[in-house]
Design an enzyme around this catalytic site. Structure first.
Site, PDB file in Angstrom:
ATOM      1  N   ASP A 147      11.887 -17.944  -0.244  1.00  0.00           N
ATOM      2  CA  ASP A 147      11.049 -19.144  -0.330  1.00  0.00           C
ATOM      3  C   ASP A 147      11.548 -20.315   0.539  1.00  0.00           C
ATOM      4  O   ASP A 147      10.729 -21.028   1.125  1.00  0.00           O
ATOM      5  CB  ASP A 147      10.921 -19.613  -1.789  1.00  0.00           C
ATOM      6  N   LYS A 150      10.693 -13.461 -11.832  1.00  0.00           N
ATOM      7  CA  LYS A 150       9.368 -12.858 -11.653  1.00  0.00           C
ATOM      8  C   LYS A 150       8.572 -12.901 -12.951  1.00  0.00           C
ATOM      9  O   LYS A 150       7.382 -13.178 -12.941  1.00  0.00           O
ATOM     10  CB  LYS A 150       9.515 -11.399 -11.229  1.00  0.00           C
ATOM     11  N   HIS A 207       1.306 -14.357  -2.684  1.00  0.00           N
ATOM     12  CA  HIS A 207       0.976 -12.931  -2.712  1.00  0.00           C
ATOM     13  C   HIS A 207       0.897 -12.427  -4.149  1.00  0.00           C
ATOM     14  O   HIS A 207      -0.011 -11.706  -4.523  1.00  0.00           O
ATOM     15  CB  HIS A 207       2.029 -12.165  -1.912  1.00  0.00           C
ATOM     16  N   ARG A 208       1.869 -12.848  -5.001  1.00  0.00           N
ATOM     17  CA  ARG A 208       1.895 -12.380  -6.387  1.00  0.00           C
ATOM     18  C   ARG A 208       0.728 -12.969  -7.172  1.00  0.00           C
ATOM     19  O   ARG A 208       0.085 -12.281  -7.967  1.00  0.00           O
ATOM     20  CB  ARG A 208       3.237 -12.746  -7.029  1.00  0.00           C
ATOM     21  N   ASP A 243       5.596  -4.580  -6.537  1.00  0.00           N
ATOM     22  CA  ASP A 243       6.644  -4.392  -5.538  1.00  0.00           C
ATOM     23  C   ASP A 243       6.282  -5.308  -4.394  1.00  0.00           C
ATOM     24  O   ASP A 243       5.132  -5.338  -3.940  1.00  0.00           O
ATOM     25  CB  ASP A 243       6.750  -2.944  -5.067  1.00  0.00           C
TER      26      ASP A 243
HETATM   27  P1  IMP Z   1      11.185  -6.352  -5.478  1.00  0.00           P
HETATM   28  O1  IMP Z   1      11.756  -6.928  -6.720  1.00  0.00           O
HETATM   29  O2  IMP Z   1      11.578  -4.948  -5.211  1.00  0.00           O
HETATM   30  O3  IMP Z   1       9.697  -6.552  -5.429  1.00  0.00           O
HETATM   31  O4  IMP Z   1      11.893  -7.148  -4.302  1.00  0.00           O
HETATM   32  C1  IMP Z   1      11.237  -8.095  -3.605  1.00  0.00           C
HETATM   33  C2  IMP Z   1      12.183  -8.920  -2.743  1.00  0.00           C
HETATM   34  O5  IMP Z   1      11.332  -9.541  -1.774  1.00  0.00           O
HETATM   35  C3  IMP Z   1      12.845 -10.044  -3.520  1.00  0.00           C
HETATM   36  O6  IMP Z   1      14.143  -9.739  -3.934  1.00  0.00           O
HETATM   37  C4  IMP Z   1      12.844 -11.176  -2.507  1.00  0.00           C
HETATM   38  O7  IMP Z   1      13.934 -11.061  -1.651  1.00  0.00           O
HETATM   39  C5  IMP Z   1      11.576 -10.923  -1.724  1.00  0.00           C
HETATM   40  N1  IMP Z   1      10.440 -11.636  -2.343  1.00  0.00           N
HETATM   41  C6  IMP Z   1       9.408 -11.092  -3.047  1.00  0.00           C
HETATM   42  N2  IMP Z   1       8.570 -12.038  -3.510  1.00  0.00           N
HETATM   43  C7  IMP Z   1       9.099 -13.206  -3.113  1.00  0.00           C
HETATM   44  C8  IMP Z   1       8.695 -14.557  -3.331  1.00  0.00           C
HETATM   45  O8  IMP Z   1       7.707 -14.879  -3.989  1.00  0.00           O
HETATM   46  N3  IMP Z   1       9.473 -15.481  -2.753  1.00  0.00           N
HETATM   47  C9  IMP Z   1      10.580 -15.182  -2.007  1.00  0.00           C
HETATM   48  N4  IMP Z   1      11.026 -13.948  -1.827  1.00  0.00           N
HETATM   49  C10 IMP Z   1      10.282 -12.957  -2.368  1.00  0.00           C
END
Ligand code: IMP
Length: 190
Positions: free
Chosen positions: A148, A12, A173-174, A66
């Site tokens: 992905d 990330k 989204h990010r 998040d």
């Molecule tokens: P966070 O770190 O609590 O935001 O967890 C988000 C989870 O959503 C990640 O561990 C992934 O499983 C999924 N996720 C979030 N963003 C992405 C992305 O850009 N690609 C694929 N999976 C994502």
């Protein structure tokens, strides 16, 4: 300007720095010991919890995201629990494909809420980015992370895991959330 990005996920961090590369903002990891309890009920609450924890630890304003995958025919699951849907990422994808087997509606969206919080807990900015698409029948591609390999964004016919970084970041989204944060930062003195 260096800004703490509230994550322990190096993928990330790389992704946000790639998106921000011409903005004058460089994101850095929080100090050791960053381990927030993500017990919010929404992406907004969890991103606030993470940003506040990192801001308190570092003594500086911090940004958190998040994010998660919300699938229409699973009533928005895995959603907030995207990272905890099964023990490993491969198992998370397997579970998702199993839950969707036989379902015609495979529409889904990635959601990313970002929150900028001061060490005393004030929210300076909050925004949400979305990437709409659908879930494939099987994984394809090796780039990116998480879900992905099984997500094809609207207007594309390949999974995100088959895209190069700059294509992903231009529609993700990010990327959508972070561009709004960077615009806010360009008009503010932290
Ligand atoms: P966070 O770190 O609590 O935001 O967890 C988000 C989870 O959503 C990640 O561990 C992934 O499983 C999924 N996720 C979030 N963003 C992405 C992305 O850009 N690609 C694929 N999976 C994502």
């Amino acid at each position: 300007m260096k800004l703490v990005f509230a994550t322990n996920n190096i993928n990330k961090l790389k992704e946000v720095n790639e998106i921000a590369k011409n903005s004058g903002v460089e994101f850095i990891l929080p100090p050791d010991g960053f381990n927030p309890e993500e017990n919010g009920q929404t992406f907004e609450e969890n991103s606030y919890i993470k940003a506040y924890e990192a801001a308190k630890l570092s003594g500086q304003t911090a940004l958190a995201d998040d994010s998660g995958l919300c699938v229409d025919s699973l009533n928005g699951a895995p959603g907030l629990y995207s990272a905890r849907y099964a023990p490993t990422q491969q198992q998370r994808i397997e579970r998702l494909l199993k839950e969707l087997s036989g379902k015609d509606n495979r529409n889904a969206k990635f959601v990313c809420c970002m929150t900028l919080v001061t060490p005393d807990g004030e929210t300076l900015f909050q925004t949400t980015g979305i990437c709409n698409g659908h879930i494939t029948d099987k994984p394809d591609g090796v780039n990116g992370f998480g879900y992905d390999p099984v997500f094809i964004p609207d207007n594309y016919n390949i999974t995100i895991a088959r895209m190069d970084d700059s294509t992903k970041n231009s529609i993700s989204h990010r990327g959508n959330a972070l561009r709004q944060v960077l615009e806010f930062l360009s008009t503010t003195n932290l």
